[in-house]
Design an enzyme around this catalytic site. Structure first.
Site, PDB file in Angstrom:
ATOM      1  N   ASP A 215       6.252 -32.578  -9.585  1.00 50.64           N
ATOM      2  CA  ASP A 215       6.081 -31.724  -8.411  1.00 50.64           C
ATOM      3  C   ASP A 215       5.250 -30.484  -8.740  1.00 50.64           C
ATOM      4  O   ASP A 215       5.306 -29.972  -9.855  1.00 50.64           O
ATOM      5  CB  ASP A 215       7.464 -31.313  -7.877  1.00 50.64           C
ATOM      6  CG  ASP A 215       7.379 -30.705  -6.481  1.00 50.64           C
ATOM      7  OD1 ASP A 215       6.426 -31.028  -5.740  1.00 50.64           O
ATOM      8  OD2 ASP A 215       8.270 -29.909  -6.136  1.00 50.64           O
TER       9      ASP A 215
ATOM     10  N   GLU B 154       9.564 -39.881   2.158  1.00 55.56           N
ATOM     11  CA  GLU B 154       9.328 -38.718   3.027  1.00 55.56           C
ATOM     12  C   GLU B 154       7.886 -38.207   2.908  1.00 55.56           C
ATOM     13  O   GLU B 154       7.331 -37.712   3.883  1.00 55.56           O
ATOM     14  CB  GLU B 154      10.324 -37.605   2.684  1.00 55.56           C
ATOM     15  CG  GLU B 154      11.781 -37.931   3.039  1.00 55.56           C
ATOM     16  CD  GLU B 154      12.436 -38.994   2.137  1.00 55.56           C
ATOM     17  OE1 GLU B 154      12.016 -39.155   0.974  1.00 55.56           O
ATOM     18  OE2 GLU B 154      13.369 -39.676   2.614  1.00 55.56           O
ATOM     19  N   ASN B 155       7.291 -38.339   1.723  1.00 55.65           N
ATOM     20  CA  ASN B 155       5.893 -37.908   1.542  1.00 55.65           C
ATOM     21  C   ASN B 155       4.940 -38.691   2.446  1.00 55.65           C
ATOM     22  O   ASN B 155       3.825 -38.247   2.728  1.00 55.65           O
ATOM     23  CB  ASN B 155       5.417 -38.086   0.090  1.00 55.65           C
ATOM     24  CG  ASN B 155       6.081 -37.167  -0.906  1.00 55.65           C
ATOM     25  OD1 ASN B 155       6.233 -37.515  -2.065  1.00 55.65           O
ATOM     26  ND2 ASN B 155       6.470 -35.977  -0.475  1.00 55.65           N
TER      27      ASN B 155
HETATM   28  C1  IPE Z   1       9.299 -34.828  -4.619  1.00 53.19           C
HETATM   29  O1  IPE Z   1       8.453 -33.764  -4.338  1.00 53.19           O
HETATM   30  C2  IPE Z   1       8.529 -36.119  -4.537  1.00 53.19           C
HETATM   31  C3  IPE Z   1       7.555 -36.321  -5.601  1.00 53.19           C
HETATM   32  C4  IPE Z   1       7.272 -35.518  -6.578  1.00 53.19           C
HETATM   33  C5  IPE Z   1       6.835 -37.565  -5.516  1.00 53.19           C
HETATM   34  P1  IPE Z   1       8.357 -33.132  -2.871  1.00 53.19           P
HETATM   35  O2  IPE Z   1       7.349 -32.050  -2.947  1.00 53.19           O
HETATM   36  O3  IPE Z   1       8.130 -34.175  -1.869  1.00 53.19           O
HETATM   37  O4  IPE Z   1       9.827 -32.551  -2.682  1.00 53.19           O
HETATM   38  P2  IPE Z   1      10.371 -31.439  -1.692  1.00 53.19           P
HETATM   39  O5  IPE Z   1       9.753 -31.692  -0.351  1.00 53.19           O
HETATM   40  O6  IPE Z   1       9.957 -30.120  -2.244  1.00 53.19           O
HETATM   41  O7  IPE Z   1      11.850 -31.609  -1.725  1.00 53.19           O
HETATM   42  C1  IPE Z   2       3.922 -33.544  -6.062  1.00 52.78           C
HETATM   43  O1  IPE Z   2       3.212 -32.419  -5.751  1.00 52.78           O
HETATM   44  C2  IPE Z   2       3.178 -34.813  -5.774  1.00 52.78           C
HETATM   45  C3  IPE Z   2       3.610 -35.498  -4.553  1.00 52.78           C
HETATM   46  C4  IPE Z   2       4.663 -35.185  -3.843  1.00 52.78           C
HETATM   47  C5  IPE Z   2       2.786 -36.590  -4.089  1.00 52.78           C
HETATM   48  P1  IPE Z   2       3.220 -31.791  -4.307  1.00 52.78           P
HETATM   49  O2  IPE Z   2       2.124 -32.398  -3.519  1.00 52.78           O
HETATM   50  O3  IPE Z   2       4.567 -31.874  -3.690  1.00 52.78           O
HETATM   51  O4  IPE Z   2       2.876 -30.293  -4.643  1.00 52.78           O
HETATM   52  P2  IPE Z   2       3.552 -28.992  -4.067  1.00 52.78           P
HETATM   53  O5  IPE Z   2       5.028 -29.131  -4.264  1.00 52.78           O
HETATM   54  O6  IPE Z   2       3.168 -28.917  -2.621  1.00 52.78           O
HETATM   55  O7  IPE Z   2       2.972 -27.887  -4.865  1.00 52.78           O
HETATM   56 MG    MG Z   3       6.229 -30.673  -3.729  1.00 52.87          MG
END
Ligand code: IPE
Ligand code: IPE
Ligand code: MG
Length: 231
Positions: free
Chosen positions: A18, A65-66
Site C-alpha cells: 500500500d 474493493e479496488n
Molecule cells: C489494500 O490497499 C489493497 C491493496 C494493497 C491491494 P487499499 O489502499 O485498497 O486499502 P484501504 O482502502 O486503505 O483500506
Molecule cells: C496500493 O497503493 C496498490 C493498490 C491498492 C492497487 P494505493 O493505490 O492504495 O496507494 P495509496 O494508498 O492511495 O497511496
Molecule cells: Mg491504499
C-alpha cells in the site's frame, strides 16, 4: 526444552503493498507512476524473500474493493499486470518459482485471466518457492463462497480451509503492510488468525530490501504463543 520452536525465517510472508498513490502524489506524478515503481519494488522484494529461504510469498495487488477505482487508474494497473504476467513468468520459471493467483478472475479483463493462466502453466514445475498474487481478491467473498460450497455440510477447520482459494498454501507467518495504515483491508482474514503483523509507515515504492530485512529480524524476535503459555 518442550514447546513448539518456531523457525526464525518465516515460511510464508504476505505483503499488503500500500502507498503507491501517495508516493506518486508527493512527487507530482500520476498514480500510475506509483504503481509502476511499486511493481519494480515488488519484484525485488519477492526475490529477496526467496533468497532468504522464505518458501511462500503472497502479494496483495488488487482487492475486490479496488475494482471500483476510476477507470483510468484501473486500466493503468491492468496494463502493468499484462506486462508482468507475460514478461516475468519466464524469469520466474528460470529461477524455480511457481506463480499462482488467488481472487476472482472473472472480474478481470479476459486477456489478463489468460495471461495469468499462461504464467501459472509456465511456472508450474518451480520447486524453489511459490509466489501468490492476490488479484481481484476479497477475503469475505472467499469465505462466503466456501460457506456456500458446503451446502449445509459440517466440516472441520481443515476441511473449511481446503475450500478456500489458498488450499495447499500454509497460513502466513508474517504479514507486512506498508503505507502507514494499520488494517487488513479484506486480506486473508481466515488465514491470518495467528499471523504476526508488521506495519511500516513507508510508502510501498520506498520500502527497501533493508526495510524488509528489518521486518524479518523483528519477526525472529516475536514469541508466537498460539494461545499457550509463553517460555
Ligand atoms: C489494500 O490497499 C489493497 C491493496 C494493497 C491491494 P487499499 O489502499 O485498497 O486499502 P484501504 O482502502 O486503505 O483500506
Ligand atoms: C496500493 O497503493 C496498490 C493498490 C491498492 C492497487 P494505493 O493505490 O492504495 O496507494 P495509496 O494508498 O492511495 O497511496
Ligand atoms: Mg491504499
Amino acid at each position: 526444552m518442550g514447546g513448539e520452536k518456531t523457525s526464525v525465517i518465516p515460511r510464508h510472508v504476505a505483503i499488503i503493498m500500500d502507498g503507491n498513490g501517495r508516493w506518486a502524489k508527493k512527487r507530482f506524478l500520476p498514480r500510475s507512476a506509483g504503481h509502476r515503481a511499486g511493481m519494480e519494488r515488488m519484484i525485488a522484494l519477492s526475490e529477496c524473500l526467496f533468497r532468504h529461504g522464505v518458501s511462500f510469498v503472497t502479494l496483495y495487488a488488487l482487492s475486490t474493493e479496488n475494482l471500483s477505482r476510476p477507470e483510468a487508474e484501473l486500466s493503468a494497473l491492468f496494463s502493468l499486470f499484462r506486462e508482468y504476467f507475460t514478461q516475468y513468468a519466464g524469469r520466474l520459471a528460470e529461477t524455480g518459482i511457481r506463480m499462482t493467483v488467488i481472487g476472482d478472475r472473472s472480474l478481470l479483463p479476459a486477456d489478463i485471466a489468460e495471461k495469468i493462466a499462461y504464467g501459472e502453466e509456465k511456472t508450474k514445475n518451480g520447486t524453489r518457492g511459490t509466489l501468490v498474487f492476490a488479484v481481484a481478491y476479497g477475503a469475505r467473498q472467499e469465505i462466503v463462497q466456501a460457506a456456500n460450497a458446503l451446502g449445509g455440510r459440517h466440516v472441520s477447520e481443515e476441511g473449511f480451509s481446503s475450500l478456500l482459494s489458498t488450499r495447499g498454501i500454509p497460513d502466513p507467518d508474517l504479514l507486512i503492510r506498508t503505507g502507514g495504515e494499520m488494517r487488513l483491508s479484506n486480506f486473508l482474514l481466515w488465514q491470518s488468525a495467528y499471523t504476526e503483523l508488521y506495519f511500516s509507515k513507508k510508502m510501498f515504492p520506498d520500502f527497501s530490501d533493508r526495510d524488509l530485512l528489518r521486518a524479518l529480524k523483528e519477526y525472529a524476535r516475536r514469541d508466537r504463543r498460539f494461545g499457550k503459555v509463553g517460555q
